[in-house]
Design a protein around this motif. Sequence first.
Motif, PDB file in Angstrom:
ATOM      1  N   VAL A  16      39.485 -35.580 -10.657  1.00 37.30           N
ATOM      2  CA  VAL A  16      39.759 -34.393 -11.479  1.00 37.30           C
ATOM      3  C   VAL A  16      40.378 -34.824 -12.797  1.00 37.30           C
ATOM      4  O   VAL A  16      41.305 -35.639 -12.812  1.00 37.30           O
ATOM      5  CB  VAL A  16      40.729 -33.425 -10.772  1.00 37.30           C
ATOM      6  CG1 VAL A  16      40.883 -32.133 -11.581  1.00 37.30           C
ATOM      7  CG2 VAL A  16      40.278 -33.124  -9.365  1.00 37.30           C
ATOM      8  N   ILE A  17      39.851 -34.287 -13.896  1.00 40.99           N
ATOM      9  CA  ILE A  17      40.464 -34.458 -15.217  1.00 40.99           C
ATOM     10  C   ILE A  17      41.119 -33.134 -15.584  1.00 40.99           C
ATOM     11  O   ILE A  17      40.491 -32.078 -15.497  1.00 40.99           O
ATOM     12  CB  ILE A  17      39.419 -34.828 -16.283  1.00 40.99           C
ATOM     13  CG1 ILE A  17      38.915 -36.256 -16.073  1.00 40.99           C
ATOM     14  CG2 ILE A  17      39.984 -34.681 -17.691  1.00 40.99           C
ATOM     15  CD1 ILE A  17      39.847 -37.318 -16.595  1.00 40.99           C
ATOM     16  N   CYS A  18      42.391 -33.183 -16.002  1.00 41.95           N
ATOM     17  CA  CYS A  18      43.069 -31.952 -16.408  1.00 41.95           C
ATOM     18  C   CYS A  18      44.074 -32.264 -17.508  1.00 41.95           C
ATOM     19  O   CYS A  18      44.366 -33.429 -17.801  1.00 41.95           O
ATOM     20  CB  CYS A  18      43.771 -31.301 -15.219  1.00 41.95           C
ATOM     21  SG  CYS A  18      45.154 -32.257 -14.555  1.00 41.95           S
ATOM     22  N   GLN A  19      44.609 -31.223 -18.110  1.00 39.68           N
ATOM     23  CA  GLN A  19      45.648 -31.391 -19.113  1.00 39.68           C
ATOM     24  C   GLN A  19      46.947 -31.828 -18.429  1.00 39.68           C
ATOM     25  O   GLN A  19      47.183 -31.564 -17.252  1.00 39.68           O
ATOM     26  CB  GLN A  19      45.876 -30.087 -19.869  1.00 39.68           C
ATOM     27  CG  GLN A  19      44.680 -29.636 -20.683  1.00 39.68           C
ATOM     28  CD  GLN A  19      44.973 -28.379 -21.463  1.00 39.68           C
ATOM     29  OE1 GLN A  19      45.974 -28.275 -22.170  1.00 39.68           O
ATOM     30  NE2 GLN A  19      44.101 -27.395 -21.349  1.00 39.68           N
ATOM     31  N   GLU A  20      47.827 -32.477 -19.214  1.00 32.11           N
ATOM     32  CA  GLU A  20      49.081 -32.966 -18.655  1.00 32.11           C
ATOM     33  C   GLU A  20      49.901 -31.827 -18.045  1.00 32.11           C
ATOM     34  O   GLU A  20      50.535 -31.982 -17.012  1.00 32.11           O
ATOM     35  CB  GLU A  20      49.888 -33.674 -19.748  1.00 32.11           C
ATOM     36  CG  GLU A  20      49.243 -34.967 -20.242  1.00 32.11           C
ATOM     37  CD  GLU A  20      50.004 -35.579 -21.405  1.00 32.11           C
ATOM     38  OE1 GLU A  20      50.563 -34.803 -22.213  1.00 32.11           O
ATOM     39  OE2 GLU A  20      50.042 -36.815 -21.508  1.00 32.11           O
ATOM     40  N   SER A  21      49.874 -30.658 -18.703  1.00 30.07           N
ATOM     41  CA  SER A  21      50.673 -29.526 -18.233  1.00 30.07           C
ATOM     42  C   SER A  21      50.174 -28.975 -16.901  1.00 30.07           C
ATOM     43  O   SER A  21      50.889 -28.235 -16.222  1.00 30.07           O
ATOM     44  CB  SER A  21      50.669 -28.409 -19.281  1.00 30.07           C
ATOM     45  OG  SER A  21      49.343 -27.955 -19.521  1.00 30.07           O
ATOM     46  N   GLU A  22      48.938 -29.322 -16.505  1.00 32.34           N
ATOM     47  CA  GLU A  22      48.349 -28.788 -15.280  1.00 32.34           C
ATOM     48  C   GLU A  22      48.392 -29.781 -14.124  1.00 32.34           C
ATOM     49  O   GLU A  22      47.879 -29.499 -13.039  1.00 32.34           O
ATOM     50  CB  GLU A  22      46.893 -28.386 -15.542  1.00 32.34           C
ATOM     51  CG  GLU A  22      46.751 -27.260 -16.558  1.00 32.34           C
ATOM     52  CD  GLU A  22      45.326 -27.076 -17.036  1.00 32.34           C
ATOM     53  OE1 GLU A  22      44.532 -28.028 -16.876  1.00 32.34           O
ATOM     54  OE2 GLU A  22      45.013 -26.015 -17.579  1.00 32.34           O
ATOM     55  N   GLU A  23      48.997 -30.951 -14.344  1.00 30.45           N
ATOM     56  CA  GLU A  23      48.966 -32.006 -13.326  1.00 30.45           C
ATOM     57  C   GLU A  23      49.552 -31.531 -12.000  1.00 30.45           C
ATOM     58  O   GLU A  23      48.938 -31.695 -10.935  1.00 30.45           O
ATOM     59  CB  GLU A  23      49.733 -33.238 -13.809  1.00 30.45           C
ATOM     60  CG  GLU A  23      49.796 -34.354 -12.765  1.00 30.45           C
ATOM     61  CD  GLU A  23      50.573 -35.568 -13.228  1.00 30.45           C
ATOM     62  OE1 GLU A  23      50.853 -36.442 -12.378  1.00 30.45           O
ATOM     63  OE2 GLU A  23      50.919 -35.652 -14.433  1.00 30.45           O
ATOM     64  N   GLU A  24      50.729 -30.918 -12.012  1.00 37.72           N
ATOM     65  CA  GLU A  24      51.368 -30.508 -10.764  1.00 37.72           C
ATOM     66  C   GLU A  24      50.539 -29.454 -10.037  1.00 37.72           C
ATOM     67  O   GLU A  24      50.349 -29.547  -8.813  1.00 37.72           O
ATOM     68  CB  GLU A  24      52.770 -29.965 -11.037  1.00 37.72           C
ATOM     69  CG  GLU A  24      53.502 -29.566  -9.761  1.00 37.72           C
ATOM     70  CD  GLU A  24      54.908 -29.069 -10.015  1.00 37.72           C
ATOM     71  OE1 GLU A  24      55.539 -28.574  -9.063  1.00 37.72           O
ATOM     72  OE2 GLU A  24      55.376 -29.163 -11.176  1.00 37.72           O
ATOM     73  N   ALA A  25      50.031 -28.475 -10.774  1.00 38.67           N
ATOM     74  CA  ALA A  25      49.246 -27.408 -10.140  1.00 38.67           C
ATOM     75  C   ALA A  25      47.978 -27.969  -9.500  1.00 38.67           C
ATOM     76  O   ALA A  25      47.602 -27.578  -8.384  1.00 38.67           O
ATOM     77  CB  ALA A  25      48.903 -26.334 -11.170  1.00 38.67           C
TER      78      ALA A  25
END
Length: 402
Positions: A301-310
Amino acid sequence: MTAIPMSRLTYLDCFSGVSGDMLLGAIVDCGVAADDLGSELGRLHLDGYRFSSRKVTRAGLAATQAVVEVAGEPSPRALGDVLEVIGKSELPGEDNEKGARVFQWLAEAEAKVHGETVETVHLHDVGAVDAIVDVMGTIAGLRLLEIEEVFASALPVGSGTASGPHGTLPVPAPATLELLARAKAPLRAADGGVGELVTPTGAAILATLAKFERPEMTLERTGYGAGLREVEGRPNVLRMWVGERIAGATRPMVLIETNIDDMTGEMLGYARDRLIEAGAADVWFSSIQMKKGRPGVMLSVICQESEEEAVARLLLRETSTLGVRARPVHRWEAERELLEFESSLGRAAVKVKRLLDEPPRIAPEYEACKRIAEATGLSLADVYRLVQTEAEAKIAGQSSGT
């Protein structure tokens, strides 16, 4: 490689929330003359109000307050009434399309939370004259600033209750939350944020027009739009940054991976769909060999840093994995936008990819083309060709100013 400034954009720093009048005030504070904005609003042919602005201070910070004075009590309108006002305006067609989309989203949110239909729900405060002025004035003001892209920060949710046409409701208002959920807007707690900080009108404008991220940009100017209230401990303002996107810049992202060998294809497909819904930029599976020679898959999965925990929590909940690994990566991105327009076959949408010194590349959106094909009986391939041709003509016309 030297980064080259590209498209003109604004970043809305909503540390104290957002409302329609705060957006108008920030636009004026960024250099759009109130008289020029008033002239644009005059093209709406909407009576019963007066638009002005004034300089104020909020917690010692200079800002511009937009003032929309409405004569008489506001009367509730249905979506069709608002769209009729917009349809009769002499504003540019693109402004009218954006405004109609904002109110469509507002009506859908109001209808859902009140158990009504889009056609029958009454837009009380958000259908009044001042709300129409806020929405269309913001859209016209962004055009006068030559803004091509809108970005916004996470939004403070506020707390307490607020009074409205439906009585006393919790903050954020139900329609506001519905709009923000639809846009997958990031929310945060506000320090001392008692009261309504994000209004339905402000939420609708950002949910429809903005991307919730902070872009890499060169900064040209800033502006401050004042809210009505004084808030203890901080200036109650919306801060607008105006500048240009840096082409060739990279976006910091996070790559999250896990290895799985005991899930069915259906369960993996469901997990993928949930990850995309949660805001993942990309999800894919790779065939791997695990312990004792067992075949398995690596879910990436690639995601934004702010979405890592979610995203990590979602992987732990929706898959059989006992742990995930994450590492920072960066991604080079082409400038892109989603263009929605009325084709000769109905509402259509295309992705527009832009590279420096090259003509835009257009790719029709599958779901929109599928709906058209099913409604018209044409083949999907024919719909793709027609939508692409008409989108290319529309973009060429915008570039030439016709």
